[in-house]
Design an enzyme around this catalytic site. Structure first.
Site, PDB file in Angstrom:
ATOM      1  N   HIS A 144      46.345  37.253  43.709  1.00 24.09           N
ATOM      2  CA  HIS A 144      45.686  35.957  43.527  1.00 24.09           C
ATOM      3  C   HIS A 144      46.703  34.860  43.243  1.00 24.09           C
ATOM      4  CE1 HIS A 144      41.684  37.614  43.694  1.00 24.09           C
ATOM      5  NE2 HIS A 144      42.009  38.548  42.814  1.00 24.09           N
ATOM      6  N   SER A 150      40.517  41.913  36.825  1.00 22.31           N
ATOM      7  CA  SER A 150      41.158  41.032  37.803  1.00 22.31           C
ATOM      8  C   SER A 150      41.548  39.721  37.119  1.00 22.31           C
ATOM      9  CB  SER A 150      40.190  40.745  38.952  1.00 22.31           C
ATOM     10  OG  SER A 150      40.827  40.013  39.946  1.00 22.31           O
ATOM     11  N   VAL A 209      44.417  62.260  26.872  1.00 22.76           N
ATOM     12  CA  VAL A 209      44.547  61.958  25.440  1.00 22.76           C
ATOM     13  C   VAL A 209      43.175  62.066  24.795  1.00 22.76           C
ATOM     14  CG1 VAL A 209      45.189  60.188  23.752  1.00 22.76           C
ATOM     15  CG2 VAL A 209      46.520  60.456  25.864  1.00 22.76           C
TER      16      VAL A 209
HETATM   17  C1  LIG Z   1      36.238  45.547  42.052  1.00 27.27           C
HETATM   18  C2  LIG Z   1      37.601  45.149  41.608  1.00 27.27           C
HETATM   19  C3  LIG Z   1      38.358  44.230  42.327  1.00 27.27           C
HETATM   20  C4  LIG Z   1      39.606  43.847  41.893  1.00 27.27           C
HETATM   21  N1  LIG Z   1      40.378  43.051  42.694  1.00 27.27           N
HETATM   22  C5  LIG Z   1      41.591  42.659  42.260  1.00 27.27           C
HETATM   23  C6  LIG Z   1      42.415  41.872  43.087  1.00 27.27           C
HETATM   24  O1  LIG Z   1      42.113  41.620  44.244  1.00 27.27           O
HETATM   25  N2  LIG Z   1      43.569  41.416  42.576  1.00 27.27           N
HETATM   26  C7  LIG Z   1      43.953  41.679  41.308  1.00 27.27           C
HETATM   27  O2  LIG Z   1      44.970  41.170  40.880  1.00 27.27           O
HETATM   28  N3  LIG Z   1      43.236  42.503  40.531  1.00 27.27           N
HETATM   29  C8  LIG Z   1      42.073  43.015  40.982  1.00 27.27           C
HETATM   30  N4  LIG Z   1      41.321  43.849  40.227  1.00 27.27           N
HETATM   31  C9  LIG Z   1      41.832  44.242  38.918  1.00 27.27           C
HETATM   32  C10 LIG Z   1      42.879  45.336  39.000  1.00 27.27           C
HETATM   33  O3  LIG Z   1      42.506  46.336  39.916  1.00 27.27           O
HETATM   34  C11 LIG Z   1      43.046  45.913  37.601  1.00 27.27           C
HETATM   35  O4  LIG Z   1      43.288  44.871  36.709  1.00 27.27           O
HETATM   36  C12 LIG Z   1      44.178  46.897  37.502  1.00 27.27           C
HETATM   37  O5  LIG Z   1      44.136  47.851  38.529  1.00 27.27           O
HETATM   38  C13 LIG Z   1      44.110  47.577  36.154  1.00 27.27           C
HETATM   39  O6  LIG Z   1      45.140  48.501  36.069  1.00 27.27           O
HETATM   40  P1  LIG Z   1      45.266  49.408  34.782  1.00 27.27           P
HETATM   41  O7  LIG Z   1      46.512  50.191  34.943  1.00 27.27           O
HETATM   42  O8  LIG Z   1      45.138  48.555  33.565  1.00 27.27           O
HETATM   43  O9  LIG Z   1      43.979  50.342  34.804  1.00 27.27           O
HETATM   44  P2  LIG Z   1      43.757  51.684  35.660  1.00 27.27           P
HETATM   45  O10 LIG Z   1      44.287  51.577  37.012  1.00 27.27           O
HETATM   46  O11 LIG Z   1      42.321  52.034  35.495  1.00 27.27           O
HETATM   47  O12 LIG Z   1      44.656  52.744  34.902  1.00 27.27           O
HETATM   48  C14 LIG Z   1      44.294  53.286  33.661  1.00 27.27           C
HETATM   49  C15 LIG Z   1      44.703  54.742  33.681  1.00 27.27           C
HETATM   50  O13 LIG Z   1      44.477  55.306  32.401  1.00 27.27           O
HETATM   51  C16 LIG Z   1      44.074  56.648  32.589  1.00 27.27           C
HETATM   52  N5  LIG Z   1      43.386  57.108  31.396  1.00 27.27           N
HETATM   53  C17 LIG Z   1      42.208  56.684  30.903  1.00 27.27           C
HETATM   54  N6  LIG Z   1      41.861  57.397  29.822  1.00 27.27           N
HETATM   55  C18 LIG Z   1      42.869  58.286  29.627  1.00 27.27           C
HETATM   56  C19 LIG Z   1      43.075  59.331  28.665  1.00 27.27           C
HETATM   57  N7  LIG Z   1      42.178  59.630  27.734  1.00 27.27           N
HETATM   58  N8  LIG Z   1      44.217  60.042  28.728  1.00 27.27           N
HETATM   59  C20 LIG Z   1      45.141  59.791  29.704  1.00 27.27           C
HETATM   60  N9  LIG Z   1      44.963  58.852  30.654  1.00 27.27           N
HETATM   61  C21 LIG Z   1      43.846  58.110  30.603  1.00 27.27           C
HETATM   62  C22 LIG Z   1      43.153  56.546  33.805  1.00 27.27           C
HETATM   63  O14 LIG Z   1      42.972  57.806  34.424  1.00 27.27           O
HETATM   64  C23 LIG Z   1      43.878  55.555  34.668  1.00 27.27           C
HETATM   65  O15 LIG Z   1      44.730  56.171  35.596  1.00 27.27           O
HETATM   66  C24 LIG Z   1      40.103  44.326  40.667  1.00 27.27           C
HETATM   67  C25 LIG Z   1      39.361  45.270  39.961  1.00 27.27           C
HETATM   68  C26 LIG Z   1      38.145  45.713  40.451  1.00 27.27           C
HETATM   69  C27 LIG Z   1      37.406  46.793  39.752  1.00 27.27           C
END
Ligand SMILES: Cc1cc2nc3c(=O)[nH]c(=O)nc-3n(C[C@H](O)[C@H](O)[C@H](O)COP(=O)(O)OP(=O)(O)OC[C@H]3O[C@@H](n4cnc5c(N)ncnc54)[C@H](O)[C@@H]3O)c2cc1C
Length: 483
Positions: free
Chosen positions: A51, A341, A174
C-alpha cells in the site's frame, strides 16, 4: 540453553524482526512457529498489495510504518530477490457524493508523506484503465502502490535470518509463558520448554492471547475474515493498476488487482468472526465480492475465470492500531500485535523499528559479516532458450517440467527443498516455486511433487502432507511398491 530473544510466530512480522535482529553480534535468536513452515498464517492469505499509505489515520503508527515500509521495499526486494512491482493504485469513485471522500484521502495521504498522489478526472482514469466501469467519475492515483509475492517476502526474510544465525523451530506451539525469579522466561511448548531473556510476540491473530497472559492491561483481537477469488493468467492483464473502491469503516474494500505472478486477484470481503482458525471461504462471501468487484470494473467474469478461492484473517485489535512496544507491566516482553493491513507493506519498517528498540535497550553492536543478500530460486520460464539449455547441461533436473500450468521444473523444486528452511510439504513447495499454483491447482503435479519430497527427504509417501499436521494426501499403501 537460554536464548536472548525468542520470537513467537514466523509470519511476515516475525520474519522481519528475526532478520533485523540477526544483524547484531552476540544475540541468540530463535523463532517458534506452531505450523510446519514459515508463512502459514495471515501472511499467506492477503491481497499482496504494497500500500502507498494514504489510508491509515494521520499521525498513526500504521501510517508511519506503511509509508516507511513502502519506501524500503525496492532495496529489500532487490537484496532478497523478491518479486515486486510498483504498478500504482487507483481509488475509484463511482458516486458523485463520494468525490469529497477522494479529496479527504488525498489530503490524508499527503499528510502521511505519500509521494506523487494525484486526483484524476474520469477521462484520465479511463485512459489508464479501459476496463474500468463507465460509472467511474474519477480516481485517486498513487504511483507508489505496488504488488508483491507475499510468500517470498516472508520466506526470503526468514531464510536470510536463518543464514545469519537465527534458529527456527517448526511444529512448536507455544502453550504457556512464565517468568522465573532470575528474570528468565520459560516458554512451554508442545515440543518442550524454551528459555529466553526476551520475548517478541508476533503471533498474528493470537497475539492478544500471549499479551494477556503476561499483562494486566488487556488487549482484544478480532479475526476479520476476507474471502478472495484468484483468476486465471488469461485475466492477468485485465487491469494494470490495483483498483480500490472508497474505503469504509471495515477496511479498504473489494479490490481488483493484477498479481506479481500474472493472475488477477479479486477481494477481500470483511466479516468479523470468533473462530481464529476459520479460513474456509463462504458462498455469501464469494457472492459479495463478485458483486462488489463488478461495480468498479466492467465484464469481470469472476465465476468463469476463477481458479481458486481462499480466505485470510486480519488481526483486528479494538483500537485499530499497530501495537509495537515493550509491555510496561511485563519486563522483557515485546508486542507486535494488531498487525492487520497494511502489515505486509509495513513489515520491513516493523522489523527495523523493533530492532532499533532492542539495540537501544541491550546496547547491541552490528556484526561485520552480516549477509544482507539472498539469491532466489531460478525461475526457468523467465530464462532465454540459451540460458535454459546451459542450465539443463549443468543439471538435467531443470529439463523436466513437473508443474505444467506454471512451467515449473524439477530443478526448481529441488532448490525449494534443499535451501535453508526448505520446503517439506506440497504447500511449502507451492509457496516457494508455484508448483500447484496454476489452473489445475495441483491436480497433475501433486503426485510427482510428492515423489520428489519422498525421494529427497526420505519422508514416506503416507506421511507427506499438504501443509503439515494431519493434512496427509495418501492414507495407506494399497499395493506393493517402493516407499
Ligand atoms: C484479507 C486480508 C488482506 C490483507 N491485505 C493486505 C495487503 O494487501 N497489504 C498489506 O500490507 N497487508 C495486508 N494484510 C495484512 C497482512 O497480511 C498482515 O498484516 C500480515 O500478514 C501479518 O503478519 P504477522 O506475521 O503479524 O501474522 P501471521 O502471518 O498470522 O503470523 C503469525 C504466526 O504466528 C504463529 N502462531 C500463532 N500462535 C502461535 C503459537 N501458540 N505458537 C507458535 N506460533 C504461533 C502462526 O501460526 C503464524 O504463522 C491483509 C490481511 C488480510 C487478512
Amino acid at each position: 540453553m537460554v536464548y536472548d530473544v525468542v520470537i513467537i510466530g514466523a509470519g511476515v512480522t516475525g520474519a522481519a524482526v528475526a532478520r533485523e535482529l540477526s544483524r547484531y553480534k552476540d544475540l541468540n535468536v530463535c523463532v517458534l512457529e506452531k505450523e510446519e513452515d514459515v508463512c502459514s498464517g495471515t501472511s499467506k492469505a492477503n491481497s499482496a498489495i504494497v500500500h502507498a499509505g494514504f489510508d491509515a489515520a494521520e499521525g498513526s503508527l500504521m501510517a508511519k510504518l506503511n509509508v516507511e515500509g513502502n519506501e524500503m521495499m525496492d532495496e529489500l526486494c532487490e537484496d532478497l530477490d523478491i518479486p515486486f512491482k510498483r504498478n500504482g493504485s487507483l481509488v475509484v469513485c463511482i458516486h458523485k457524493e463520494e468525490l469529497p471522500g477522494l479529496k479527504d484521502l488525498y489530503d490524508r495521504g499527503v499528510k502521511n508523506g505519500v509521494k506523487d498522489l494525484k486526483i484524476l478526472s474520469k477521462e484520465e482514469v479511463k485512459a489508464m484503465e479501459p476496463n474500468l466501469s463507465d460509472n467511474a467519475l474519477g480516481a485517486l492515483y498513487a504511483p507508489t502502490g505496488g504488488i508483491i509475492c507475499p510468500f517470498i517476502l516472508n520466506i526470503a526474510m526468514a531464510e536470510n535470518a536463518n543464514v545469519n544465525g537465527v534458529d527456527f523451530r517448526f511444529n512448536t506451539e507455544v502453550e504457556n509463558l512464565r517468568k522465573d525469579e532470575n528474570g528468565i522466561w520459560h516458554i512451554r511448548t508442545n515440543n518442550g520448554e524454551y528459555l529466553t531473556k526476551y520475548i517478541v510476540n508476533a503471533a498474528g491473530v493470537y497475539a492478544d492471547k500471549f499479551h494477556n497472559m503476561v499483562s494486566e492491561k488487556k488487549i482484544h483481537i478480532t479475526a476479520r475474515r476476507g474471502d478472495y477469488c484468484l483468476l486465471d493468467h488469461e485475466m492477468g492483464e485485465y487491469v494494470s493498476h490495483t483498483i480500490f473502491p472508497q474505503p469504509t469503516k471495515l477496511g479498504k474494500g473489494v479490490l481488483v488487482s493484477p498479481t506479481v505472478h500474472g493472475n488477477l486477484i479479486v477481494g477481500p470481503t470483511a466479516v468479523d468472526i470468533e473462530d481464529k482458525e476459520a479460513t474456509a471461504t463462504t458462498a455469501d462471501g464469494i457472492n459479495d465480492l463478485m458483486e462488489k468487484s463488478g461495480m468498479n470494473v466492467d465484464n469481470l467474469n469472476v465465476r468463469r475465470k476463477v481458479i481458486t478461492s481462499f480466505a485470510g484473517l486480519r488481526a483486528h485489535e479494538d483500537g485499530h492500531e499497530f501495537i509495537i512496544n515493550w509491555v510496561d507491566d511485563a519486563p522483557g516482553f515485546f508486542d507486535c500485535a494488531g498487525i492487520e493491513s497494511p502489515g505486509l507493506s509495513s513489515s520491513p519498517a516493523i522489523g527495523r523499528m523493533v530492532a532499533k528498540m532492542f539495540k537501544e535497550k541491550l546496547s547491541l553492536s552490528e556484526k561485520s559479516d552480516w549477509i544482507s543478500k539472498r539469491k532466489g530460486i531460478v525461475i526457468t520460464k523467465e530464462l532465454s532458450i540459451e540460458e535454459r539449455n546451459e542450465l539443463i547441461k549443468k543439471n538435467p533436473a531443470y529439463g523436466t517440467i513437473v508443474c505444467r500450468c506454471e512451467s515449473i521444473t524439477e530443478g526448481e523444486i529441488l532448490d525449494a527443498i534443499h535451501r535453508p528452511l526448505g520446503a517439506r510439504s506440497l504447500d511449502g513447495v507451492k509457496r516457494r516455486v508455484r508448483a500447484g499454483m496454476g489452473r489445475c491447482q495441483a491436480g497433475f503435479c501433486s503426485p510427482k511433487t510428492m515423489e520428489i519430497l519422498n525421494r529427497e527427504l526420505g519422508i514416506p509417501m503416507e506421511k507427506i502432507t499438504k501443509s503439515g499436521g494431519k493434512s496427509n494426501i495418501v492414507l495407506e499403501r494399497t499395493k506393493g511398491g517402493r516407499d
